[in-house]
Design a protein around this motif. Structure first.
Motif, PDB file in Angstrom:
ATOM      1  N   UNK A 199     -54.238  33.182   0.502  1.00  0.00           N
ATOM      2  CA  UNK A 199     -53.220  33.020   1.539  1.00  0.00           C
ATOM      3  C   UNK A 199     -53.719  33.545   2.881  1.00  0.00           C
ATOM      4  N   UNK A 200     -54.471  34.650   2.853  1.00  0.00           N
ATOM      5  CA  UNK A 200     -54.974  35.239   4.090  1.00  0.00           C
ATOM      6  C   UNK A 200     -56.081  34.396   4.730  1.00  0.00           C
ATOM      7  N   UNK A 201     -56.670  33.490   3.977  1.00  0.00           N
ATOM      8  CA  UNK A 201     -57.708  32.620   4.535  1.00  0.00           C
ATOM      9  C   UNK A 201     -57.124  31.612   5.521  1.00  0.00           C
ATOM     10  N   UNK A 202     -55.848  31.285   5.362  1.00  0.00           N
ATOM     11  CA  UNK A 202     -55.217  30.255   6.182  1.00  0.00           C
ATOM     12  C   UNK A 202     -54.484  30.899   7.356  1.00  0.00           C
ATOM     13  N   UNK A 203     -54.799  30.434   8.562  1.00  0.00           N
ATOM     14  CA  UNK A 203     -54.179  30.981   9.758  1.00  0.00           C
ATOM     15  C   UNK A 203     -53.661  29.857  10.649  1.00  0.00           C
ATOM     16  N   UNK A 204     -52.517  30.115  11.264  1.00  0.00           N
ATOM     17  CA  UNK A 204     -51.939  29.134  12.179  1.00  0.00           C
ATOM     18  C   UNK A 204     -52.775  29.079  13.453  1.00  0.00           C
ATOM     19  N   UNK A 205     -52.978  27.880  13.962  1.00  0.00           N
ATOM     20  CA  UNK A 205     -53.682  27.719  15.226  1.00  0.00           C
ATOM     21  C   UNK A 205     -52.757  28.162  16.361  1.00  0.00           C
ATOM     22  N   UNK A 206     -53.290  28.353  17.590  1.00  0.00           N
ATOM     23  CA  UNK A 206     -52.427  28.745  18.714  1.00  0.00           C
ATOM     24  C   UNK A 206     -51.218  27.815  18.842  1.00  0.00           C
ATOM     25  N   UNK A 207     -50.103  28.346  19.309  1.00  0.00           N
ATOM     26  CA  UNK A 207     -48.859  27.552  19.418  1.00  0.00           C
ATOM     27  C   UNK A 207     -49.086  26.215  20.112  1.00  0.00           C
ATOM     28  N   UNK A 208     -48.454  25.201  19.558  1.00  0.00           N
ATOM     29  CA  UNK A 208     -48.576  23.851  20.106  1.00  0.00           C
ATOM     30  C   UNK A 208     -47.188  23.222  20.113  1.00  0.00           C
ATOM     31  N   UNK A 209     -46.921  22.430  21.133  1.00  0.00           N
ATOM     32  CA  UNK A 209     -45.596  21.821  21.256  1.00  0.00           C
ATOM     33  C   UNK A 209     -45.349  20.774  20.174  1.00  0.00           C
ATOM     34  N   UNK A 210     -46.430  20.250  19.591  1.00  0.00           N
ATOM     35  CA  UNK A 210     -46.277  19.207  18.578  1.00  0.00           C
ATOM     36  C   UNK A 210     -45.789  19.822  17.267  1.00  0.00           C
ATOM     37  N   UNK A 211     -44.719  19.274  16.716  1.00  0.00           N
ATOM     38  CA  UNK A 211     -44.169  19.729  15.452  1.00  0.00           C
ATOM     39  C   UNK A 211     -43.730  18.509  14.634  1.00  0.00           C
ATOM     40  N   UNK A 212     -43.905  18.595  13.340  1.00  0.00           N
ATOM     41  CA  UNK A 212     -43.453  17.522  12.456  1.00  0.00           C
ATOM     42  C   UNK A 212     -42.634  18.142  11.327  1.00  0.00           C
ATOM     43  N   UNK A 213     -41.595  17.440  10.907  1.00  0.00           N
ATOM     44  CA  UNK A 213     -40.722  17.966   9.852  1.00  0.00           C
ATOM     45  C   UNK A 213     -41.094  17.448   8.470  1.00  0.00           C
ATOM     46  N   UNK A 214     -41.667  16.250   8.416  1.00  0.00           N
ATOM     47  CA  UNK A 214     -41.979  15.613   7.127  1.00  0.00           C
ATOM     48  C   UNK A 214     -43.467  15.282   7.111  1.00  0.00           C
TER      49      UNK A 214
END
Length: 215
Positions: free
Chosen positions: A161-176
């Protein structure tokens, strides 16, 4: 100027040309399905069902058995990229979830990328994205994988789990979204990526992979 009619004719000619090319597996018959002959296509270790790993439902066309296991290994570790149309075709042959807004390929570390020269899941995901007419979304990066020998099951899960990190905030978002991976064994990596996507606000996270290995 783009001409749909000309593009359609080009695709037909390309398909006709390939129909005279030898199968990439047996080299005895001509290509029929995704650059392999009909017999080789039928001889793949088909499964075409949903399996469960880490509480997640994973759609997969095949088992990780001969000859598909050899094909995937040669594709990943020996840069045998001629197998990409076949592997992409396996996923395209599945009935994928409706209303998927983006495809998320399983990320690999920078070290693994330098070693192989490409992310196999990304290449296959790009073909599937084109087939479904949706974008590729890569909001998560992966750190260098460490040896897990001697770790307990909970310690291994925490490490992955610690290997995976979120990239810097981005306005693009998807729900599905749809996660694409090559081979699933325990499903720990998929679970870790799934958790990151939920944290980003995804409401539906589907998963598909080329093959599932026994555990």
């Amino acid at each position: 100027m783009y001409n749909p009619k000309s593009n359609s004719i080009l695709q037909q000619l390309t398909g006709l040309f390939r129909s005279f090319q030898p199968c990439q597996l047996c080299h005895a018959d001509t290509q029929h399905w995704h650059q392999v002959c009909e017999d080789c296509w039928k001889s793949l270790p088909w499964q075409r069902q949903t399996i469960k790993r880490q509480g997640l439902q994973i759609m997969t066309p095949c088992r990780y058995d001969y000859p598909l296991d050899r094909i995937i290994q040669q594709y990943k570790y020996q840069q045998q990229l001629q197998f990409q149309p076949l592997l992409s075709g396996l996923l395209c042959s599945l009935k994928q979830p409706k209303k998927v807004q983006a495809i998320v390929p399983m990320p690999i570390s920078t070290e693994r990328l330098e070693e192989r020269g490409f992310n196999q899941s990304l290449l296959i995901a790009q073909d599937l994205a084109k087939h479904l007419d949706v974008p590729i979304w890569q909001p998560v990066t992966r750190l260098k994988q460490r040896a897990q020998k001697g770790l307990s099951r909970l310690e291994r899960m925490s490490d992955i789990q610690q290997q995976f990190q979120l990239t810097p905030p981005n306005a693009v978002r998807y729900r599905n979204v749809l996660i694409v991976d090559d081979v699933v064994t325990t499903g720990s990596s998929i679970q870790a990526l799934h958790n990151c996507l939920i944290e980003l606000g995804c409401q539906q996270v589907h998963v598909t992979c080329l093959a599932v290995a026994e555990i």
